[in-house]
Enzyme design. Structure first.
Site, PDB file in Angstrom:
ATOM      1  N   LYS A 133     -82.694 -13.711  21.166  1.00  0.00           N
ATOM      2  CA  LYS A 133     -82.282 -14.465  19.979  1.00  0.00           C
ATOM      3  C   LYS A 133     -81.007 -15.244  20.261  1.00  0.00           C
ATOM      4  CE  LYS A 133     -79.795 -12.638  16.607  1.00  0.00           C
ATOM      5  NZ  LYS A 133     -78.734 -13.588  16.140  1.00  0.00           N
ATOM      6  N   ASN A 134     -80.032 -14.593  20.873  1.00  0.00           N
ATOM      7  CA  ASN A 134     -78.730 -15.226  21.081  1.00  0.00           C
ATOM      8  C   ASN A 134     -78.765 -16.317  22.137  1.00  0.00           C
ATOM      9  OD1 ASN A 134     -77.599 -13.599  19.138  1.00  0.00           O
ATOM     10  ND2 ASN A 134     -76.829 -12.082  20.596  1.00  0.00           N
ATOM     11  N   CYS A 147     -75.379 -12.441   8.505  1.00  0.00           N
ATOM     12  CA  CYS A 147     -74.889 -11.085   8.263  1.00  0.00           C
ATOM     13  C   CYS A 147     -73.419 -11.075   7.881  1.00  0.00           C
ATOM     14  CB  CYS A 147     -75.089 -10.221   9.512  1.00  0.00           C
ATOM     15  SG  CYS A 147     -76.801  -9.882   9.899  1.00  0.00           S
ATOM     16  N   ARG A 203     -65.899 -14.948  10.742  1.00  0.00           N
ATOM     17  CA  ARG A 203     -66.167 -15.600  12.014  1.00  0.00           C
ATOM     18  C   ARG A 203     -65.512 -16.973  11.940  1.00  0.00           C
ATOM     19  NH1 ARG A 203     -72.038 -15.557  14.760  1.00  0.00           N
ATOM     20  NH2 ARG A 203     -71.423 -13.408  15.073  1.00  0.00           N
ATOM     21  N   ASP A 210     -72.833  -5.885  19.648  1.00  0.00           N
ATOM     22  CA  ASP A 210     -74.160  -5.850  19.039  1.00  0.00           C
ATOM     23  C   ASP A 210     -74.902  -4.544  19.290  1.00  0.00           C
ATOM     24  OD1 ASP A 210     -73.890  -8.319  17.921  1.00  0.00           O
ATOM     25  OD2 ASP A 210     -75.161  -9.375  19.356  1.00  0.00           O
ATOM     26  N   ARG A 221     -84.172 -10.902  11.230  1.00  0.00           N
ATOM     27  CA  ARG A 221     -83.433 -12.010  11.833  1.00  0.00           C
ATOM     28  C   ARG A 221     -83.443 -11.925  13.357  1.00  0.00           C
ATOM     29  NH1 ARG A 221     -78.215 -11.519  11.209  1.00  0.00           N
ATOM     30  NH2 ARG A 221     -78.077 -13.447  12.396  1.00  0.00           N
TER      31      ARG A 221
END
Length: 422
Positions: free
Chosen positions: A22-23, A116, A121, A306, A398
């Site tokens: 995903k990242n 989230c 951030r 994570d 997600r």
């Protein structure tokens, strides 16, 4: 609304192929808008976040479609450089389109990202770095309005913190600038190297990605390409943790073991036997786990934030006491009250969590507040006695592709149930 219903206490056994990252997929999808060519992205996971990125691509005028695990993007004629608030708020990583739009159009308009709620951030690192490349930013009606009135130009940029998102935004912008850009204290995550490899396949010249100094020499013309997105190292670690807490044995294929080196001590200290052969990883768990004494989250190649929540589940059912120090996000312990509801002994003070292992967890009704915490609650449910229900699946979806299906293939008692809401 939906929930997972988990019957705990089943030993996981079997093999899985690890999903695409995903990242990595999200910045590469944004990068596909920069090239002005056609990109075929293989091993692109089907997730809420990647679906949101595809909707953003379509909004700005790109053609984007999915065929199995491939996403095909044609970006020869995008028309818009703005992203509406509704799309920006679907995921935290939507800010990565800032660098992409600036690189393609020399301007961009968007609001702050969503996703989230794991803590602030701030994007000041992104904006100050882009300013060095010639970008001017103003706040207009609650939105960021960014322009490059004199064009984009190369620069030497030193990041105050090795931010992954800031490094990615710089790369996406710098490949379209005039002159060389050098990033000092760049993020070193494997996903940065994957983004750079994609851009290089498209004709860019990026050197040093994966180290703390990255140089970008722009090219005048990009190329169409086919590219395979790297495996998801966090999901690989999550499945290893699920096997560990159930005393199981699993084999992960297409796992990129070299990217998992920062988490391997956690499994080894727990007493798990882990063996890597080429692109596979096999884990055999002992009957009873031992707790890792200290886990401190750090930028790569340190322990990934994570994976902190899933590692805490391992510590919760291990013998001994473990200490967690979260240094990346200030709100990354939202899973703790839910684990305590399941019988875990965890105390938190500021950014430090002390976990005293218990013989077993028990089933409970818990709610996911974020992606990684939600995956950890599912992992805890697999280890618990009785039935656990997990709500808040939108967070888990997600980043976890076919999560319940994959766990069921390993022998887990888990199913997705639709909730009727009046």
């Amino acid at each position: 609304m939906e929930k997972f219903v988990i019957e705990g206490g089943r030993r996981l056994d079997g093999e899985l192929q690890v999903q695409g990252s995903k990242n990595s997929a999200l910045p590469i999808l944004a990068a596909a808008a920069v090239t002005g060519k056609s990109s075929i992205l293989l091993n692109c996971p089907r997730l809420r976040d990647t679906d949101a990125a595809i909707r953003i691509l379509r909004h700005i005028g790109c053609e984007a479609s999915r065929a199995g695990d491939a996403v095909i993007v044609c970006s020869d004629a995008p028309k818009r450089y703005d992203i509406p608030e509704a799309l920006m708020r679907e995921m935290r990583s939507s800010i990565i389109f800032l660098g992409a739009l600036l690189g393609r159009f020399g301007k961009a308009e968007m609001c702050a990202p969503g996703g989230c709620a794991i803590g602030l951030r701030p994007i000041d690192l992104h904006l100050s770095a882009l300013e060095a490349l010639g970008v001017h930013t103003e706040a207009c009606g609650g939105r960021l309005c960014c322009t490059a009135p004199n064009g984009l130009h190369g620069a030497r940029i030193t990041l105050a913190f090795p931010s992954v998102g800031a490094t990615e935004n710089i790369l996406l912008c710098a490949v379209c600038a005039e002159g060389e850009t050098v990033i000092h204290n760049a993020a070193r995550e494997p996903e940065i190297a994957d983004l750079a490899a994609f851009l290089n396949r498209c004709g860019a010249c990026i050197q040093g990605a994966g180290s703390d100094t990255v140089s970008v020499t722009p090219r005048e013309q990009f190329l169409s390409c086919e590219y395979t997105i790297m495996p998801d190292r966090i999901m690989a670690a999550t499945y290893l943790a699920a096997a560990a807490v159930t005393g199981g044995s699993i084999l992960l294929r297409r796992a990129a073991p070299q990217d998992l080196l920062p988490v391997m001590p956690c499994f080894e200290q727990a007493g798990c036997a882990v063996r890597a052969v080429k692109d596979t990883l096999r884990l055999n768990a002992p009957p009873h786990l031992r707790s890792a004494k200290l886990i401190r989250t750090m930028p790569y190649p340190g322990f990934p934030t994570d994976f902190q929540a899933s590692a805490m589940v391992m510590a919760s059912v291990a013998s001994g006491t473990g200490v967690f120090v979260e240094t990346i996000f200030e709100s990354r312990y939202k899973h703790v009250p839910e684990l305590v509801r399941m019988g875990a002994h965890i105390t938190v003070q500021n950014n430090v969590a002390v976990v005293e292992g218990v013989p077993r967890l028990h089933g409970a009704c818990v709610q996911a507040a974020d992606l990684r915490g939600g995956a950890a609650l599912v992992t805890a449910g697999l280890a618990a006695e009785g039935i656990t229900t997990v709500t808040g699946l939108a967070h888990i979806d997600r980043g976890c592709e076919r999560f319940e299906t994959n766990l069921a293939l390993l022998g887990a008692g888990i199913k997705r149930v639709h909730l009727d809401v009046e």
